[in-house]
Design an enzyme around this catalytic site. Structure first.
Site, mmCIF file in Angstrom:
data_model
loop_
_atom_site.group_PDB
_atom_site.id
_atom_site.type_symbol
_atom_site.label_atom_id
_atom_site.label_comp_id
_atom_site.label_asym_id
_atom_site.label_seq_id
_atom_site.Cartn_x
_atom_site.Cartn_y
_atom_site.Cartn_z
ATOM 1 N N CYS A 13 -106.199 79.986 -18.682
ATOM 2 C CA CYS A 13 -107.050 81.119 -18.294
ATOM 3 C C CYS A 13 -108.410 80.640 -17.797
ATOM 4 O O CYS A 13 -108.990 81.231 -16.884
ATOM 5 C CB CYS A 13 -107.272 82.059 -19.483
ATOM 6 S SG CYS A 13 -105.764 82.588 -20.264
HETATM 7 C C1 BEZ Z 1 -103.319 79.263 -21.997
HETATM 8 O O1 BEZ Z 1 -103.580 80.446 -21.901
HETATM 9 O O2 BEZ Z 1 -104.081 78.411 -21.597
HETATM 10 C C2 BEZ Z 1 -102.002 78.850 -22.543
HETATM 11 C C3 BEZ Z 1 -101.181 79.815 -23.098
HETATM 12 C C4 BEZ Z 1 -99.956 79.451 -23.603
HETATM 13 C C5 BEZ Z 1 -99.543 78.132 -23.561
HETATM 14 C C6 BEZ Z 1 -100.371 77.181 -23.000
HETATM 15 C C7 BEZ Z 1 -101.606 77.553 -22.489
#
Ligand code: BEZ
Length: 240
Positions: free
Chosen positions: A74
């Site tokens: 994100c």
């Molecule tokens: C993330 O939002 O960065 C993320 C979510 C699930 C697995 C790996 C990364």
């Protein structure tokens, strides 16, 4: 009068089956689909409280969800959104992010995003702590996670209709070149009776929809056309 217990059980089963069917139907009809009205909401964001429809005004909109604050994928996505500020502005498209953490968390995370992604996040991020927006837009997919949102992208037109939906799992970061390309296609096809072919990019030839009769093509597509098959016809992009 004698009571038939078998009939009673059957009737009860029928009632239960009807109740389950109605419940499933409700869930089914609740899902948001292309052409539906984009639900309105009020929300606290990093740029103040907004009423979604008012905030959109006459712009196109992208509403996209993030599983949580301080997560690596994100962080890169919000950074890219900020870096593409001019590209979204050029397309008269406003971007609104959703994450279920609170405003304090968002503000702290935005500092990290600006630092690590070399950008200035100045678009709103919703603090969706009660999951109101995530629920309205079905951003939680219980078989993936019962609490975190997936990566949904809703494309909304100025008349507040859902025009496209893309959904990724939490582990797959979105492709913003594709997101901009979808906006370009949606805006073009909203204004002109054309469709965009595979991997289309702005400036490339577009497709004449099958509903257009061949005898009308010359007058409706004055820039010219190519017929590959009677159902596969190309014309230059009308507004270029
Ligand atoms: C993330 O939002 O960065 C993320 C979510 C699930 C697995 C790996 C990364």
């Amino acid at each position: 009068m004698s009571i038939n217990p078998g009939k009673f059980v059957l009737e009860r089963q029928l009632q239960l089956w009807q109740a389950v069917s109605m419940y499933n139907l409700k869930i089914y009809t609740m899902s948001l689909r292309i052409g539906d009205d984009a639900p309105n909401f009020k929300a606290q964001t990093t740029e103040g409280e907004i009423d979604f429809h008012q905030w959109l005004g006459n712009s196109w909109g992208i509403l996209y969800s993030h599983p949580a604050d301080y997560t690596p994928v994100c962080t890169t996505e919000l950074g890219r959104t900020a870096q593409l500020k001019e590209d979204f502005a050029k397309r008269k498209t406003k971007v609104l992010a959703v994450s279920v953490d609170d405003l304090d968390s968002h503000f702290g995370w935005v500092k990290d995003i600006n630092e690590t992604q070399n950008c200035n996040v100045d678009f709103p991020i919703i603090a969706d702590t009660d999951k109101n927006v995530a629920t309205l837009y079905q951003m939680i997919h219980p078989n993936a996670s019962t609490s975190a949102t997936v990566r949904s992208v809703y494309f909304i037109s100025p008349d507040k209709k859902v025009q496209a939906i893309i959904t990724y799992p939490a582990s797959t970061g979105r492709n913003f070149t594709e997101i901009l390309r979808v906006v370009d296609s949606l805006k073009l096809t909203a204004e002109h009776n054309v469709a965009t072919p595979v991997d289309w990019k702005v400036g490339q030839d577009v497709i004449i929809p099958p509903g257009v009769k061949q005898e009308e093509v010359e007058s409706k597509y004055p820039k010219g056309h190519r017929v590959i098959k009677p159902y596969l016809r190309y014309t230059p992009q009308p507004d270029k």
